[in-house]
Design a protein around this motif. Structure first.
Motif, short mmCIF file in Angstrom:
data_model
loop_
_atom_site.label_atom_id
_atom_site.label_comp_id
_atom_site.label_asym_id
_atom_site.label_seq_id
_atom_site.Cartn_x
_atom_site.Cartn_y
_atom_site.Cartn_z
N GLY A 67 0.81 -1.22 0.00
CA GLY A 67 0.00 0.00 0.00
C GLY A 67 0.84 1.26 0.00
N ASP A 125 -9.16 0.00 3.69
CA ASP A 125 -9.95 0.83 2.77
C ASP A 125 -10.58 0.01 1.64
N CYS A 126 -9.82 -0.96 1.10
CA CYS A 126 -10.33 -1.72 -0.04
C CYS A 126 -11.28 -2.82 0.39
N ILE A 141 -10.38 -0.07 -7.74
CA ILE A 141 -11.27 -0.79 -6.83
C ILE A 141 -12.61 -0.07 -6.72
N GLU A 142 -12.56 1.26 -6.71
CA GLU A 142 -13.82 2.03 -6.67
C GLU A 142 -14.68 1.71 -7.89
N LEU A 156 -4.47 0.38 3.36
CA LEU A 156 -5.06 0.03 2.07
C LEU A 156 -5.97 -1.18 2.20
N TYR A 180 -4.54 2.26 -7.78
CA TYR A 180 -5.13 0.98 -7.40
C TYR A 180 -6.49 1.21 -6.74
N ARG A 181 -6.52 2.17 -5.80
CA ARG A 181 -7.78 2.45 -5.10
C ARG A 181 -8.88 2.86 -6.08
N ARG A 182 -8.50 3.65 -7.09
CA ARG A 182 -9.50 4.09 -8.07
C ARG A 182 -10.08 2.91 -8.84
N SER A 229 -0.56 3.76 -5.16
CA SER A 229 -1.70 3.17 -4.45
C SER A 229 -3.00 3.87 -4.81
N GLU A 230 -2.92 5.18 -5.14
CA GLU A 230 -4.12 5.92 -5.50
C GLU A 230 -4.79 5.32 -6.74
#
Ligand code: 5AD
Ligand code: SF4
Length: 443
Positions: free
Chosen positions: A272, A330-331, A293-294, A327, A289-291, A286-287
């Motif tokens: 993360g 959050d995910c 997942i969103e 992370l 990756y998070r997007r 990581s940002e």
């Protein structure tokens, strides 16, 4: 409201199991270590030994020929294989096992010649010359050098289809590009032909395989186009493994839209921390990756998400570790494969300073695992009470519990006498961190 699972009629017809060879025939045992690629390669080798007239057996004691299909990705995988080779030598001295073949990623590695000498291995196969087993077991030599074209064991209810081999990334820690080579993508028509053939012979579940399947490209087409075509032909489709840098949003949306695609995404993140991701040469932050997942959560609200995480890569600080735990929280992964870093000779990370002490690695490993499990448990709890259509993967054991999979990709233990490849409908009665329980097995 009954909890008893109901068998559904939309089942594919599973083919008859391969006929056994008569008594006194030569026997072979294949032992598979590692990933789905190896499971698939073992399928191909199984086809060859059956064609050559061997009977398949499941213990070394009964086998004339033993084939170890191996994994090289972490050192403990190699240690396990050394243990098996030692045991095989003992059996050889007792006159039981006659020949030993070493296949897979260890076979393709630098370590194979040392192992061959030390353990008297009769045949070493890499990952690109599996077909040479044919000659070894007395079949006519095969000309193919492109292993995805080799036939697997057809007619099974669930089959892997290789769409690409190798990998073009150079992640700091990873030996795969060395042992599997650069990416080779299989033409779309060849993949579709195989899928058609499998579906016609009774396969109800096709898994598209490759190290970075979403990097697949051929003739101007990308992975999403291939997935769409396969999902039009097969009753149930999944794919693994993906790389965050290649994963297109339209693929994520397709998973949500197309009813034949299992709503499950395996997207390895590894860390993360942006600093670690850079050191690992992952090619994303990581940002990003998070997007992804969103987008996945929005497009596939009922989907499950899994990942791979490495703890203790050289240079990993406490702060980097905290970013990974954050992370994970959050995910909200439904499951994760958490690995302790294992130095592989020939990789960049094996030469890096900043080794993390073993005790620290162990603590971080448990912390990441705990974060994953807490999330997974909470998410699984939300499934309790829902009525699910469950695909049976493994038939019932002595206690009558079969292992199945929901359309959202959850593993379910369900009490039923349904066979692999059949569907049942059952209500989820309870949930643990790794598995759901349905029907009469509900706790
Ligand atoms: N040490 C620990 N884990 C590793 N993986 C790959 N190489 C190593 C290594 N040297 C993990 C990664 C990858 C998964 C298949 O194995 O998380 O995604
Ligand atoms: Fe290894 Fe990275 Fe390729 Fe995955 S993407 S196989 S971790 S080099």
């Amino acid at each position: 409201m009954s909890n008893a699972p109901i068998k559904l009629s939309r089942k594919p017809q599973p083919a008859e199991p391969a006929a056994r060879t008569p008594k006194g025939a030569r026997t072979a045992c294949i032992r598979t270590f590692g990933c789905q690629m190896n499971v698939h390669d073992s399928d191909r080798m199984r086809r060859m030994i059956l064609d050559a007239g061997y009977a398949e057996v499941h213990s070394y004691e009964e086998a004339d020929l033993v084939i170890l299909n191996t994994c090289y990705v972490r050192e403990n995988a190699v240690d396990r294989v050394r243990g098996h080779l030692g045991e095989l030598n003992r059996l050889r001295r007792e006159g039981r096992v006659k020949k030993v073949a070493l296949a897979g990623c260890i076979g393709a590695s630098d370590e194979s010649s040392e192992l061959q000498r030390r353990y008297n291995i009769d045949l070493v196969l890499g990952t690109h010359n599996t077909y040479e087993l044919a000659e070894f077991v007395g079949l006519p030599t095969m000309e193919e050098t492109y292993t995805p074209e080799l036939p697997g064991t057809e007619g099974e209810h669930s089959e892997f289809v290789t769409i690409m081999t190798g990998c073009n990334y150079q992640c700091s820690y990873c030996i795969v590009p060395t042992v599997r080579g650069r990416m080779v993508c299989r033409p779309m028509e060849s993949v579709l032909e195989e899928v058609e053939r499998l579906v016609e012979s009774g396969t109800g579940y096709v898994t598209l395989l490759g190290q970075t399947v979403d990097a697949w490209r051929h003739d101007g087409k990308r992975f999403c186009d291939l997935l769409q075509r396969v999902a039009d032909k097969a009753p149930r489709v999944w794919f693994t493994t993906s790389h965050p840098s290649n994963m297109e949003d339209r693929t994520l949306r397709l998973i949500g839209e197309k009813e034949t695609i299992v709503k499950r995404l395996h997207l390895p993140v590894q860390s993360g921390s942006d600093r670690m991701l850079k050191l690992m040469h992952r090619g994303y932050k990581s940002e990003r990756y998070r997007r992804k997942i969103e987008v996945f959560r929005e497009a596939v609200p009922d989907g499950t998400l899994s990942t791979d995480i490495i703890v203790g890569h050289p240079g990993e600080t406490e702060e980097d570790h905290e970013r990974t735990v954050e992370l994970v929280e959050d995910c909200g992964f439904d499951s994760a494969y958490v690995f302790k870093f294992s130095p592989r000779k020939g990789t960049e990370a094996a030469e890096l300073d900043g080794t993390v002490p073993e005790g620290v690695v162990q603590r971080r490993f448990l912390e990441v695992l705990r974060a994953v499990e807490q999330n997974a448990f909470a998410r699984n709890q939300r499934k309790v009470g829902s009525l699910e259509e469950i695909y049976i993967r493994h038939g019932s054991t002595e206690d009558g519990k079969a292992i199945g999979e929901t359309w959202s990709g959850h593993a379910v233990h369900v009490k039923t006498d349904a066979k692999p490849g059949e569907y049942v409908r059952a209500r989820i009665g309870s949930a643990g961190p790794h598995v759901l329980y349905a029907g009469e097995t509900a706790l």
